[in-house]
Design a protein around this motif. Structure first.
Motif, PDB file in Angstrom:
ATOM      1  N   GLN A 188       0.827  -1.213   0.000  1.00  0.00           N
ATOM      2  CA  GLN A 188       0.000   0.000   0.000  1.00  0.00           C
ATOM      3  C   GLN A 188       0.859   1.261   0.000  1.00  0.00           C
ATOM      4  O   GLN A 188       1.864   1.320   0.707  1.00  0.00           O
ATOM      5  N   PRO A 189       0.457   2.274  -0.786  1.00  0.00           N
ATOM      6  CA  PRO A 189       1.200   3.543  -0.785  1.00  0.00           C
ATOM      7  C   PRO A 189       0.927   4.334   0.488  1.00  0.00           C
ATOM      8  O   PRO A 189      -0.022   4.055   1.221  1.00  0.00           O
ATOM      9  N   GLN A 190       1.783   5.332   0.745  1.00  0.00           N
ATOM     10  CA  GLN A 190       1.550   6.236   1.878  1.00  0.00           C
ATOM     11  C   GLN A 190       0.466   7.246   1.534  1.00  0.00           C
ATOM     12  O   GLN A 190      -0.266   7.696   2.421  1.00  0.00           O
ATOM     13  N   CYS A 191       0.394   7.622   0.276  1.00  0.00           N
ATOM     14  CA  CYS A 191      -0.687   8.484  -0.208  1.00  0.00           C
ATOM     15  C   CYS A 191      -0.680   8.458  -1.734  1.00  0.00           C
ATOM     16  O   CYS A 191       0.282   7.990  -2.350  1.00  0.00           O
ATOM     17  N   VAL A 192      -1.793   8.918  -2.324  1.00  0.00           N
ATOM     18  CA  VAL A 192      -1.901   9.043  -3.775  1.00  0.00           C
ATOM     19  C   VAL A 192      -2.282  10.482  -4.075  1.00  0.00           C
ATOM     20  O   VAL A 192      -3.216  11.012  -3.462  1.00  0.00           O
ATOM     21  N   VAL A 193      -1.547  11.121  -4.976  1.00  0.00           N
ATOM     22  CA  VAL A 193      -1.817  12.507  -5.344  1.00  0.00           C
ATOM     23  C   VAL A 193      -2.274  12.534  -6.802  1.00  0.00           C
ATOM     24  O   VAL A 193      -1.483  12.252  -7.717  1.00  0.00           O
ATOM     25  N   ILE A 194      -3.557  12.825  -7.016  1.00  0.00           N
ATOM     26  CA  ILE A 194      -4.120  12.841  -8.375  1.00  0.00           C
ATOM     27  C   ILE A 194      -4.359  14.278  -8.810  1.00  0.00           C
ATOM     28  O   ILE A 194      -5.217  14.975  -8.257  1.00  0.00           O
ATOM     29  N   ASP A 195      -3.579  14.722  -9.796  1.00  0.00           N
ATOM     30  CA  ASP A 195      -3.731  16.068 -10.345  1.00  0.00           C
ATOM     31  C   ASP A 195      -4.412  15.935 -11.707  1.00  0.00           C
ATOM     32  O   ASP A 195      -3.823  15.412 -12.658  1.00  0.00           O
ATOM     33  N   THR A 196      -5.657  16.396 -11.812  1.00  0.00           N
ATOM     34  CA  THR A 196      -6.394  16.206 -13.070  1.00  0.00           C
ATOM     35  C   THR A 196      -5.854  17.091 -14.199  1.00  0.00           C
ATOM     36  O   THR A 196      -6.107  16.809 -15.368  1.00  0.00           O
ATOM     37  N   GLN A 197      -5.097  18.129 -13.852  1.00  0.00           N
ATOM     38  CA  GLN A 197      -4.503  18.983 -14.891  1.00  0.00           C
ATOM     39  C   GLN A 197      -3.557  18.214 -15.813  1.00  0.00           C
ATOM     40  O   GLN A 197      -3.457  18.523 -16.999  1.00  0.00           O
ATOM     41  N   VAL A 198      -2.855  17.225 -15.256  1.00  0.00           N
ATOM     42  CA  VAL A 198      -1.877  16.510 -16.086  1.00  0.00           C
ATOM     43  C   VAL A 198      -2.548  15.729 -17.213  1.00  0.00           C
ATOM     44  O   VAL A 198      -1.885  15.318 -18.166  1.00  0.00           O
ATOM     45  N   LEU A 199      -3.868  15.547 -17.110  1.00  0.00           N
ATOM     46  CA  LEU A 199      -4.572  14.805 -18.173  1.00  0.00           C
ATOM     47  C   LEU A 199      -4.629  15.594 -19.482  1.00  0.00           C
ATOM     48  O   LEU A 199      -4.926  15.032 -20.535  1.00  0.00           O
TER      49      LEU A 199
END
Lengths: 366, 366
Positions: free
Chosen positions: A157-168
């Motif tokens: 398991q990761p420590q956290c997930v950072v999802i930035d929708t701009q990179v799409l």
């Protein structure tokens, strides 16, 4: 920004979803040592690596490794490249690996983190829709083997997930569609209401409208998080997430990894699972049409490659991880929004589905 | 037969210890699927593979893989050979891997089991004293990297461990001594009474007398099981098991894996830890002599190879897993039977120990 907590007891972690998160250094609160290795690939590095490095400030020893891009490089050789870099830079067991890229980078970085010094921390920064809604959530990590996809790996398991929708905004069209295949899957297996919402918002998603995108990613992660929280090690309900995947993995393996995108193979594989579900009398012809229409609206293939025979499928599916003591189990639909894992289908019906070929793209409304 | 239960909650498992257990099929009750892959090496296979296969009866699909023998083959290439065989024979996620061999085979088989399809069962049948008292207990698995021993691995607990003391009759003298280094270690770090017993019974152990051997293995496993049960993932007390190992790993890495046996390197490394403990004023000159005498009685080296400088040690120890944020921590003795992990020693004293060379073999009674 929306935050989702994946509840796994002491291995719980947050998923941050929003616009422009890449620059905000959100992960720093989850890094417990002084060393960081960012793992990325040749496509993503020129776009986002410098920004991510800058967001970490001056507090860490930050090293980087840039791997070649593509599913065909998801193997133990690349994992070894990560180990080489970690040892060259003398990273110790308090290091944190950061995956900056799509599912391949996420899976490999997570697996390297699972194995380096028998387990170190890692953080996911997924840069494709597919990895944002699928491979960054749930702790599955690993690499492919010439004889089977994801045959080697670990739960980590990761420590956290950072999802930035701009990179799409820099994501190629095919990759967007491949990601939407997994989004549609969550509707089909778990949430009929979400499926309705997707039918209404597919144009907005194809246009990458931020609000729709955040909502689709959030709900997809939420569904997956709910399922994973119930079944971290995939003994039961979690297998439902593999709708279309047993067929899809066979397509990917047969065509050669990297030829069909994972999500494209899942699109065609989902249509095969839908077809078999109808042959069993579980869903209606209208349901089949709905499934086909939304997959097509997301610009996904709905038929298997024409160079694959029924025998090709049977051979490749025999090594699927859902085979138990020789019995093939498939994820099928009881209705739209409800799936089951079952070995209880006539072999002849499966053969009909495998032989249906391009009919799966031509089914008309009842 | 004696049975020891390693208490790790739902990952608890038994260790069976006795004469002639190889033929008794004890592991069958711990195999949950229909497939078994026995992993062994070229030395052990001609001696014991057929007997182990026969003990499994006709109920399983039993496949085998025979790897080259030696620490120098403990790498990802051999792990891949195991994966190739598993996929070639279509093993699914209910398969059980059986490690028949010493620590290298045990560590590699366990690591392959940890990673195959993200984790399958495995059973240990250790055939050396070292693996019987050390690497078969506690769930540490892994392989070496050119830049560091056991740098790649996983924690993965076996379903059971079957220790047959009869197989020790074919063990080379050097391997016997190397195993006894770990046995002595348990006395030094944890149990002064056991150390007394070992001093009295070293001749019997050198002669491989079954009763003494069973007792030594049982108590060693018991100590290790007690320590591991308190600290499965090595955050604290478990590190005490590494007495002599930080120095020893440096020796192995410097000489080239397979030149010095692990236990031989631990013997010399233990003497260095003992020397530093005395320089710190924690143990007496008489304690140092006792440690040296018992190591020599077990036919172990007590001084480092003469081609190694203090700088060689410092360079190689800098990547040790016990380094935290640049600080080297060592396992040292507070008294015979009690160890601590500490970074709290003057660098100058460590340098004196590293520069002591063959004086470590010459210390006389106070």
């Amino acid at each position: 920004m929306k935050t989702l907590n994946v509840d796994l007891g002491e291995r719980s972690y947050p998923i941050y979803i929003g616009e422009g998160l890449l620059d905000q250094g959100l992960m720093c609160q989850h890094i417990r040592g002084k060393q960081v290795l960012i793992v990325t690939n040749e496509t993503v590095a020129p776009l986002y690596l410098a920004r991510l490095q800058a967001s970490l400030g001056e507090h860490y020893q930050v090293d980087t490794v840039v791997l070649p891009d593509g599913e065909q490089y998801k193997d133990l050789t690349q994992i070894n490249t990560i180990f080489d870099r970690l040892l060259e830079c003398r990273h110790n067991r308090t290091t944190t690996l950061v995956a900056l890229g799509g599912g391949v980078i996420g899976d490999m970085t997570g697996f390297a983190a699972a194995c380096y010094q028998r387990g170190v921390d890692f953080v996911q920064v997924p840069t494709t829709v597919l990895s944002q809604v699928d491979s960054s959530v749930g702790g599955k990590t690993g690499v492919n083997h010439p004889q089977g996809k994801n045959m080697i790996g670990a739960f980590h398991q990761p420590q956290c997930v950072v999802i930035d929708t701009q990179v799409l905004n820099t994501l190629p069209e095919r990759e967007l569609a491949a990601g939407l295949a997994e989004v549609i899957k969550y509707g089909l297996i778990y949430d009929a209401e979400f499926l309705d919402w997707l039918e209404e918002n597919m144009d907005a998603l194809n246009a990458r409208e931020p609000e729709a995108m955040i909502q689709a990613i959030y709900r997809s992660c939420e569904v997956k998080a709910e399922v994973v929280a119930q079944d971290e090690k995939e003994s039961g309900i979690r297998a439902l997430l593999n709708l279309g995947h047993t067929f899809g993995h066979a397509i990917e393996a047969h065509q050669g990894y990297g030829q069909w995108l994972h999500g494209e193979a899942v699109g065609a594989g989902t249509m095969m699972a839908v077809d078999l579900s109808q042959r069993l009398g579980w869903i209606s012809a209208d349901d089949v049409v709905r499934a086909r229409k939304i997959l097509l609206a997301a610009k996904l293939p709905v038929i298997a490659p024409d160079n694959m025979t029924a025998n090709d499928f049977m051979d490749l599916m025999a090594v699927d991880k859902k085979v138990i003591d020789g019995q093939l189990r498939l994820v099928l639909l009881k209705q739209l929004g409800e799936a089951v894992v079952t070995a209880d289908f006539p072999a002849a019906m499966l053969e009909q589905t495998l032989a249906a070929g391009d009919q799966l793209g031509q089914i008309t409304s009842a």
